[in-house]
Design a protein around this motif. Structure first.
Motif, PDB file in Angstrom:
ATOM      1  N   ILE A  64       0.839  -1.204   0.000  1.00 57.69           N
ATOM      2  CA  ILE A  64       0.000   0.000   0.000  1.00 57.69           C
ATOM      3  C   ILE A  64       0.874   1.255   0.000  1.00 57.69           C
ATOM      4  O   ILE A  64       0.678   2.167  -0.805  1.00 57.69           O
ATOM      5  N   LYS A  65       1.886   1.275   0.900  1.00 59.31           N
ATOM      6  CA  LYS A  65       2.676   2.506   1.035  1.00 59.31           C
ATOM      7  C   LYS A  65       3.624   2.724  -0.148  1.00 59.31           C
ATOM      8  O   LYS A  65       3.957   3.864  -0.474  1.00 59.31           O
ATOM      9  N   ALA A 402      -1.660   6.709   6.127  1.00 59.65           N
ATOM     10  CA  ALA A 402      -0.327   6.989   5.565  1.00 59.65           C
ATOM     11  C   ALA A 402      -0.374   8.150   4.575  1.00 59.65           C
ATOM     12  O   ALA A 402       0.603   8.393   3.862  1.00 59.65           O
ATOM     13  N   ASN A 403      -1.501   8.859   4.540  1.00 60.93           N
ATOM     14  CA  ASN A 403      -1.648   9.933   3.554  1.00 60.93           C
ATOM     15  C   ASN A 403      -1.228  11.278   4.175  1.00 60.93           C
ATOM     16  O   ASN A 403      -1.844  11.745   5.140  1.00 60.93           O
ATOM     17  N   ALA A 404      -0.188  11.887   3.600  1.00 60.12           N
ATOM     18  CA  ALA A 404       0.375  13.111   4.187  1.00 60.12           C
ATOM     19  C   ALA A 404      -0.605  14.283   4.123  1.00 60.12           C
ATOM     20  O   ALA A 404      -0.413  15.278   4.814  1.00 60.12           O
ATOM     21  N   SER A 405      -1.657  14.173   3.315  1.00 54.36           N
ATOM     22  CA  SER A 405      -2.598  15.292   3.311  1.00 54.36           C
ATOM     23  C   SER A 405      -3.550  15.198   4.519  1.00 54.36           C
ATOM     24  O   SER A 405      -4.258  16.147   4.817  1.00 54.36           O
ATOM     25  N   ASP A 408       0.245  15.520   9.593  1.00 53.62           N
ATOM     26  CA  ASP A 408       1.571  16.145   9.535  1.00 53.62           C
ATOM     27  C   ASP A 408       2.612  15.075   9.843  1.00 53.62           C
ATOM     28  O   ASP A 408       2.349  14.183  10.655  1.00 53.62           O
ATOM     29  N   ASP A 409       3.787  15.179   9.243  1.00 50.05           N
ATOM     30  CA  ASP A 409       4.884  14.216   9.510  1.00 50.05           C
ATOM     31  C   ASP A 409       4.349  12.794   9.579  1.00 50.05           C
ATOM     32  O   ASP A 409       4.516  12.076  10.573  1.00 50.05           O
ATOM     33  N   VAL A 410       3.716  12.408   8.492  1.00 51.10           N
ATOM     34  CA  VAL A 410       2.922  11.175   8.485  1.00 51.10           C
ATOM     35  C   VAL A 410       3.721   9.935   8.898  1.00 51.10           C
ATOM     36  O   VAL A 410       3.182   9.027   9.527  1.00 51.10           O
ATOM     37  N   ASP A 411       5.036   9.906   8.576  1.00 62.70           N
ATOM     38  CA  ASP A 411       5.829   8.702   8.875  1.00 62.70           C
ATOM     39  C   ASP A 411       6.463   8.725  10.255  1.00 62.70           C
ATOM     40  O   ASP A 411       7.206   7.811  10.612  1.00 62.70           O
ATOM     41  N   THR A 412       6.215   9.806  11.015  1.00 62.07           N
ATOM     42  CA  THR A 412       6.843   9.911  12.335  1.00 62.07           C
ATOM     43  C   THR A 412       5.876   9.453  13.416  1.00 62.07           C
ATOM     44  O   THR A 412       4.702   9.837  13.414  1.00 62.07           O
ATOM     45  N   PHE A 413       6.386   8.647  14.363  1.00 57.27           N
ATOM     46  CA  PHE A 413       5.578   8.225  15.515  1.00 57.27           C
ATOM     47  C   PHE A 413       5.493   9.410  16.465  1.00 57.27           C
ATOM     48  O   PHE A 413       6.484   9.822  17.056  1.00 57.27           O
ATOM     49  N   ASN A 414       4.308  10.014  16.572  1.00 58.81           N
ATOM     50  CA  ASN A 414       4.158  11.212  17.385  1.00 58.81           C
ATOM     51  C   ASN A 414       2.839  11.168  18.168  1.00 58.81           C
ATOM     52  O   ASN A 414       1.817  11.657  17.705  1.00 58.81           O
ATOM     53  N   PRO A 415       2.881  10.567  19.388  1.00 59.70           N
ATOM     54  CA  PRO A 415       1.643  10.437  20.170  1.00 59.70           C
ATOM     55  C   PRO A 415       1.025  11.786  20.506  1.00 59.70           C
ATOM     56  O   PRO A 415      -0.194  11.882  20.686  1.00 59.70           O
ATOM     57  N   ASP A 416       1.861  12.842  20.562  1.00 59.44           N
ATOM     58  CA  ASP A 416       1.331  14.159  20.930  1.00 59.44           C
ATOM     59  C   ASP A 416       0.221  14.608  19.985  1.00 59.44           C
ATOM     60  O   ASP A 416      -0.594  15.447  20.352  1.00 59.44           O
ATOM     61  N   ARG A 417       0.198  14.045  18.794  1.00 56.50           N
ATOM     62  CA  ARG A 417      -0.845  14.492  17.845  1.00 56.50           C
ATOM     63  C   ARG A 417      -2.245  14.128  18.376  1.00 56.50           C
ATOM     64  O   ARG A 417      -3.234  14.643  17.897  1.00 56.50           O
TER      65      ARG A 417
END
Ligand code: HEM
Length: 502
Positions: A64-65, A402-405, A408-417
């Motif tokens: 897919i990616k 996995a869609n950057a639209s 933000d920073d789609v490939d980064t693990f960021n729980p804060d989001r």
């Protein structure tokens, strides 16, 4: 003269056979390279890279990616055709079309699976995941009620302590094996009412039987061309599948005389039921158990095992998040075991779970649906597509995560989001690991509580890192799955026991 005739006859016969073989070959290649005429107008992901990806046994997330989503994005498409399970299937990658299709049960019932697939022999041809209409509604109502009222946090806690005992003093452990065993015992004891004893028993015969069957079913060649199963039957695998199904049957018989604190007993003994409802319920529950046997089991087992493995992987990769999550878990738990009240005080742990489910979604795409009538669908950007009647389509969940639209920073693990509703561009409608609409996962609450309990207790009792030289160092590597599930493969984690709880 007769010899000449005989020769001529033989020549004719072998030419006819060769012609037939050529026609079959031509037809197969044509079907492979050209979608059916009714779908010619739809964009089509190039077949060769897809076939190569299957040949390399790449997992769904990679396909897919690396292939499906980039192709769609580069052409600005919201839906694309992809070759799989012996046919061209529409993948829906646009969030608006996903919403419209997921909510329209009338026009988009779940498809019947190709009868040749050995998977169908295993799960039966009518189960909660693929049934439709009134049958589904009846079963789903009972299931949802039981699932929502029976959240066995205590049972998850008991299993965690069993698991920790098994982990001994820690060290480098094969975490994906342990999560499989944990999830098997969790679904066994709390849903099916049967203790597989997979955590304690190193050679659980049931787990071994199950793993061997799944490995056999996961043959890429047979997933691409299910017809091969009928042409060249794999008798040994068929016997193994039948033995596994018999094993489930035995569990049912055991269950009938050994009621317990589990979902099935609960469904049977709901106190508000009238006599008639009780009888109906009994029948439905038996039907659920018998015909949904393995489907229910796969839906509740491999998914949570994959999610648990991914969560621990990302917290190993990002120790600063592990520390923050641990601080929060220790403060919320205090001297208590996990319960509703203290689990509610762990927003950051919850955010880590949500982010793990986003970045490595356990379910890559839903089961296929087949359109009853032709209709035009419209994407978020206003692009329209005509989808004819009898088209097979599925909701591609990873393509949204996995869609950057959307993120933000789609490939980064960021729980804060996921903290304070700051979803860093994504919102509640674009976080869909449990799908959406009426057919979304009925056990999402159950699964989230299972994950929260495991996370809290792991953080309280262990610290962990990725061992040096881990093949997952750059990015997580999932195993190839016949059911579009993503779970880390051969994931070793270095666990260190924590001797204090503050
Ligand atoms: C992290 C864990 C889980 C994830 C990510 C997950 C995800 C999903 C998804 C995406 C679907 C929709 C499939 C489709 O439309 O084809 C689904 C359906 C389903 N799931 Fe889960 N699931 C999880 C855990 C569980 C558990 C623990 C159980 C059972 C105890 C369960 C039981 C089911 C059932 C019965 C369905 C079919 C519902 C229907 O068609 O009405 N799932 N799940």
């Amino acid at each position: 003269m007769p010899a000449l005739l005989y020769w001529g006859y033989n020549l004719l016969r072998s030419s006819a056979i060769s012609l037939c073989l050529l026609l079959v070959l031509f037809y197969t290649i044509r079907r492979l390279f050209y979608p059916p005429a009714a779908l010619h107008h739809l964009p089509c992901v190039p077949i060769l890279p897809l076939l190569l990806s299957y040949a390399r046994k790449e997992s769904d997330d990679i396909r897919i990616k690396n292939l499906i989503l980039p192709y769609a994005l580069s052409k600005g498409e919201g839906i694309v055709l992809v070759y799989a399970i012996g046919m061209w299937v529409v993948h829906i990658l646009d969030i608006k079309v996903i919403k419209d299709v997921a909510e329209d049960l009338g026009n988009w019932p779940k498809s019947a699976l190709p009868p040749d697939m050995l998977f169908v022999r295993l799960v039966g041809d009518s189960n909660v995941v693929i049934s439709n209409g009134e049958t589904w509604k009846k079963h789903s109502t009972i299931l949802q009620r039981a699932l929502n009222q029976n959240l066995p946090i205590e049972q998850f806690t008991i299993l965690c302590h069993k698991l920790f005992k098994k982990m001994g003093e820690g060290g480098v452990l094969k975490w994906d094996d342990l999560t499989m065993k944990f999830a098997l015992d969790a679904v066994g004891t709390s849903v099916l009412g049967y203790d597989f004893d997979a955590i304690e028993n190193d050679r659980s015969p049931f787990l071994e039987q199950y793993v061997r069957v799944m490995e056999g079913i996961a043959s890429p060649l047979h997933l691409l061309w299910p017809r091969l199963e009928a042409l060249f039957p794999r008798y040994e695998l068929i016997h193994r599948i039948d033995a596994l199904v018999r094993h489930f049957q035995e569990i049912l018989e055991y269950k009938q005389v050994n009621k317990g604190n589990d979902l099935l007993t609960y469904m049977l003994e709901e106190p508000s039921l009238t006599q008639k409802e009780y009888r109906d319920n009994m029948q439905v529950t038996r039907a659920i158990y018998i015909s949904y046997r393995v489907a229910f089991f796969i839906a509740g087992h491999d998914t949570t095992a994959g999610a648990m493995a991914s969560l621990v992987y990302y917290l190993a990769k990002y120790p600063e998040y592990q520390e923050e999550a641990r601080r929060e878990a220790l403060e919320a738990l205090g001297e208590e075991e996990p319960n509703f009240a203290n689990l509610a005080k762990m927003p950051f742990v919850n955010a880590c779970i949500k982010e793990a489910l986003r970045i490595n979604s356990p379910v890559a795409n839903t089961a296929p649906r087949t359109s009853r009538v032709g209709s035009t669908v419209k994407t978020l950007t206003g692009k329209t597509y005509y989808i004819p009647a009898d088209t097979t389509a599925l909701i591609n969940l990873i393509s949204i995560h996995a869609n950057a639209s959307h993120w933000d920073d789609v490939d980064t693990f960021n729980p804060d989001r996921f903290i304070n509703d700051n979803q860093a561009k994504g919102d509640a409608t674009t976080w869909i690991p449990f799908s959406r609409g009426p057919r979304q996962c009925p056990a999402r609450n159950f699964a989230m509580y299972e994950l929260r309990t495991v996370a809290a207790l792991l953080l309280q009792n262990w610290e962990w890192t990725l061992p040096s030289g881990s093949p997952h160092f750059i990015g997580v590597k999932n195993s190839f799955s016949p059911f579009a599930l993503s779970s880390p493969k051969d994931l070793h984690i270095n666990f260190m026991k924590r001797s204090y709880h503050v």
